[in-house]
Design a protein around this motif. Structure first.
Motif, PDB file in Angstrom:
ATOM      1  N   ARG A 157       0.828  -0.946   0.134  1.00 39.06           N
ATOM      2  CA  ARG A 157      -0.066  -0.265  -0.220  1.00 39.06           C
ATOM      3  C   ARG A 157       0.918   1.106   0.123  1.00 39.06           C
ATOM      4  N   ILE A 160      -0.927   8.288   1.437  1.00 43.74           N
ATOM      5  CA  ILE A 160      -0.872  10.031   0.934  1.00 43.74           C
ATOM      6  C   ILE A 160      -0.696  10.689   1.977  1.00 43.74           C
ATOM      7  N   THR A 162      -1.405  13.625   3.292  1.00 49.08           N
ATOM      8  CA  THR A 162      -2.784  14.708   3.110  1.00 49.08           C
ATOM      9  C   THR A 162      -2.504  16.281   3.843  1.00 49.08           C
ATOM     10  N   THR A 185      -3.387  11.012  -7.189  1.00 53.72           N
ATOM     11  CA  THR A 185      -2.287   9.985  -6.415  1.00 53.72           C
ATOM     12  C   THR A 185      -3.086   8.761  -6.339  1.00 53.72           C
ATOM     13  N   ALA A 186      -4.441   8.991  -5.610  1.00 55.90           N
ATOM     14  CA  ALA A 186      -4.900   7.639  -5.185  1.00 55.90           C
ATOM     15  C   ALA A 186      -5.259   6.783  -6.431  1.00 55.90           C
ATOM     16  N   ASN A 187      -5.809   7.315  -7.495  1.00 53.73           N
ATOM     17  CA  ASN A 187      -6.119   6.680  -8.719  1.00 53.73           C
ATOM     18  C   ASN A 187      -4.712   6.192  -9.263  1.00 53.73           C
ATOM     19  N   GLN A 190      -4.066   3.078  -7.360  1.00 52.69           N
ATOM     20  CA  GLN A 190      -5.000   1.732  -7.842  1.00 52.69           C
ATOM     21  C   GLN A 190      -4.621   1.159  -9.146  1.00 52.69           C
ATOM     22  N   VAL A 196      -4.595   2.070  -0.908  1.00 52.95           N
ATOM     23  CA  VAL A 196      -4.507   3.180  -0.530  1.00 52.95           C
ATOM     24  C   VAL A 196      -4.952   3.536   0.864  1.00 52.95           C
ATOM     25  N   ALA A 198      -4.514   7.137   3.783  1.00 53.62           N
ATOM     26  CA  ALA A 198      -4.300   8.498   3.619  1.00 53.62           C
ATOM     27  C   ALA A 198      -4.198   8.891   5.187  1.00 53.62           C
ATOM     28  N   ALA A 214     -12.859   9.269  -3.666  1.00 54.99           N
ATOM     29  CA  ALA A 214     -12.105   8.372  -3.589  1.00 54.99           C
ATOM     30  C   ALA A 214     -12.577   7.176  -2.395  1.00 54.99           C
ATOM     31  N   ILE A 217     -10.478   4.368  -0.815  1.00 55.23           N
ATOM     32  CA  ILE A 217      -9.384   4.609   0.333  1.00 55.23           C
ATOM     33  C   ILE A 217      -9.914   3.581   1.233  1.00 55.23           C
TER      34      ILE A 217
END
Length: 250
Positions: A157, A160, A162, A185-187, A190, A196, A198, A214, A217
């Motif tokens: 994983r 991110i 934030t 970034t999340a996409n 994936q 993912v 955060a 998203a 997450i």
């Protein structure tokens, strides 16, 4: 709405408050248990070398409490992968380890890994953690080019960072711009086959826009904002407030 929780409560701030005095309270393990009982997915701690908040003894107590009282819940250890931290991961065998590029003197985690410089280190420590049966996550900046680099290192994983998003007033133009970076970034994560997570400066106000766009997450790790909220609403009620912000409960 789902009853599945994505909230991992970071109890470092509880430990920092306790450490102001030579007293055993507030009890970190007991406060963590309240959060889990109220519906949190797990507990996150960042044991730093100077033990200025979470201590190694706290890690052992939390691991024991979760394994005996809440076996379906998770413990995440966060830290820089030096020899001492890796020994703690091997001994404790948490559900997840989040490797962060922190200098020991840093106040908090405030940037992701430099993969150009640290990839070989990360490949080695990720392989070690996986050999102990521990899920691995890497702290990355909100940049769509970073997840693929984390995948190349073997991570399961990413988490991110934030912080820039959390620093903006919720719903402001600056917040929307930072949200775009988080979503990209999340996409990308994936697309790279990564889970993912955060974390950093997430609140009941800025979580809904992120999780709405998203919903995949898997986990949000929240400490400072959670404890600040809990000073007003109480630990158990803050779990419910954050879970409502995550669209998990009504």
């Amino acid at each position: 709405m789902s009853t599945h929780s994505r909230l991992s409560v970071n109890v470092n701030a509880v430990a920092m408050l306790r450490n102001r005095r030579s007293l055993p309270w507030p009890n970190v393990t007991n406060m963590a248990a309240i959060a889990l009982q109220a519906g949190a997915k797990g507990i996150t701690v960042h044991p730093r070398p100077d033990e200025r908040h979470i201590r190694r003894s706290d890690v052992a107590e939390l691991a024991e409490m979760i394994s005996t009282r809440f076996p379906a819940k998770e413990l995440c250890l966060e830290g820089y992968p030096d020899a001492s931290f890796l020994e703690l991961v091997e001994t404790t065998k948490p559900t997840q380890v989040l490797f962060v590029p922190d200098d020991p003197a840093q106040t908090t985690s405030d940037h992701g890994w430099d993969f150009g410089k640290d990839s070989e280190l990360l490949k080695d420590v990720i392989a070690a953690a996986k050999s102990w049966g521990v899920r691995t996550s890497l702290f990355v900046d909100p940049d769509a080019s970073e997840p693929e680099k984390a995948a190349t290192c073997g991570a399961d994983r990413i988490e991110i960072y934030t912080g820039p998003y959390g620093a903006c007033p919720a719903g402001s133009p600056a917040s929307l711009k930072e949200l775009e970076r988080l979503l990209a970034t999340a996409n990308a994560a994936q697309a790279a086959g990564l889970g993912v997570n955060a974390g950093h400066d997430l609140t009941v106000d800025n979580l809904p826009p992120l999780i709405t766009q998203a919903p995949f997450i898997g986990e949000v790790s929240i400490g400072h904002g959670f404890v600040a909220d809990a000073l007003i609403h109480g630990f158990a009620e803050s779990v419910r407030r954050f879970r409502r912000a995550l669209r998990e409960i009504g």
